[in-house]
Scaffold this motif. Structure first.
Motif, PDB file in Angstrom:
ATOM      1  N   HIS A  76     -44.779  21.875  39.562  1.00  0.00           N
ATOM      2  CA  HIS A  76     -44.574  20.454  39.304  1.00  0.00           C
ATOM      3  C   HIS A  76     -44.211  19.771  40.614  1.00  0.00           C
ATOM      4  CE1 HIS A  76     -40.547  22.275  38.987  1.00  0.00           C
ATOM      5  NE2 HIS A  76     -40.092  21.126  39.451  1.00  0.00           N
TER       6      HIS A  76
ATOM      7  N   THR B  28     -46.483  15.114  36.339  1.00  0.00           N
ATOM      8  CA  THR B  28     -45.789  16.383  36.106  1.00  0.00           C
ATOM      9  C   THR B  28     -44.692  16.541  37.153  1.00  0.00           C
ATOM     10  OG1 THR B  28     -47.852  17.352  35.269  1.00  0.00           O
ATOM     11  CG2 THR B  28     -46.070  18.877  35.830  1.00  0.00           C
TER      12      THR B  28
ATOM     13  N   PRO C 265     -50.935  19.795  40.154  1.00  0.00           N
ATOM     14  CA  PRO C 265     -50.675  19.210  38.838  1.00  0.00           C
ATOM     15  C   PRO C 265     -50.862  17.694  38.854  1.00  0.00           C
ATOM     16  CG  PRO C 265     -48.611  19.631  39.985  1.00  0.00           C
ATOM     17  CD  PRO C 265     -49.705  20.176  40.869  1.00  0.00           C
TER      18      PRO C 265
END
Length: 287
Positions: free
Chosen positions: A90, A83, A79
């Protein structure tokens, strides 16, 4: 791992070595590592974290149950650096903070964790080399209403965040209740918590309309080992190494339509595939 604003594809073993750790072991491990931690990815939906080590890193074979070095070549979504929260993948620790030493990670995962955490599963073989332990044996006192609510949701496809939304409480409260359930039954992983709740008759498996898929004797043995009703010695020889076993568990989850390990155990219990999970003396009635 650049600062791109889009999720990009990478492959294990090329840019990094990834060590997958169950969330209930990863959180205290991260706290124990402190500033010595490099990039870490987390996923609340699957309840797994990935510690990203330098390419070519090796982790000793002696690992707690559920800890796995991901095979080289398998794709993973990386990501954006921004994030740092959400249900899906994440950054628990974004790149740039440091590098996780394989030796430090191994020591933390196999050693005593901070007092607030659960005791990790026994190291060495996935389960002790002895007769299976009847997880159904004890029900010392009824669980609290809050613990029962969390326990019922644990057996569904719900993540910690979804449980919190369903019950209208903070995510931290859900994790506290799960930790208390784990301490009550000596169950360090979410799967073992689910098995203990079912075995003691504290909660019933959620009813579903899907019929059980055709499972082989090896599939059923994997389910029994996962639930703590059998040991590694009962597995076919090709499934005794950690990685083939976990690959088989992942494949079973897909075939059974289970999102999580606890959900898989609940489905198997509902289909009557784990009849020995229930001690005849304890019954299955709600407390």
């Amino acid at each position: 791992m650049s600062g791109s604003s889009e999720t990009r594809r990478a492959r294990y073993g090329e840019d990094f070595t990834a060590v997958r750790v169950p969330a209930d072991l990863a959180r205290p491990a991260l706290a124990a590592l402190g500033p010595r931690t490099g990039p870490v990815l987390a996923n609340r939906t699957t309840q797994t974290w990935h510690f990203l080590l330098p390419p070519g890193s090796a982790l000793a074979d002696k690992r707690p149950y559920g800890v796995r070095v991901m095979p080289a070549g398998r794709p993973i979504g990386i990501p954006p650096l921004t994030t740092t929260d959400g249900r899906d993948v994440h950054w628990a620790v974004p790149p740039g903070r440091g590098v996780t030493s394989p030796a430090h990670l191994h020591r933390v995962l196999n050693g005593p964790l901070p007092p607030a955490s659960l005791t990790p599963a026994p190291t060495g073989p996935r389960f002790p080399r002895r007769a299976p332990v009847r997880v159904a044996a004890s029900r010392p006192c009824p669980l609290t209403p809050a613990q029962l609510k969390v326990g019922r949701l644990l057996l569904t496809r719900a993540s910690d965040t979804q449980m919190a939304e369903e019950l209208g409480v903070p995510v931290g409260t859900i994790r506290q209740q799960l930790n208390r359930i784990g301490r009550r039954f000596g169950a360090p992983t979410a799967v073992r918590k689910a098995a203990a709740l079912l075995a003691g008759g504290h909660v019933a498996p959620p009813p579903i309309s899907m019929l059980a898929p055709d499972l082989s004797p090896a599939d059923l043995t994997v389910l029994r080992v996962l639930a703590g009703l059998a040991t590694d010695d009962d597995l076919p020889a090709e499934l005794r190494p950690s990685d083939p076993f976990l690959d088989h568990v992942d494949e079973l989850r897909e075939r059974c339509g289970a999102r999580t390990g606890p959900h898989l155990i609940a489905l198997a219990a509902f289909w009557g595939l784990l009849s020995s999970l229930f001690d005849p003396a304890s019954g299955r009635e709600e407390p």
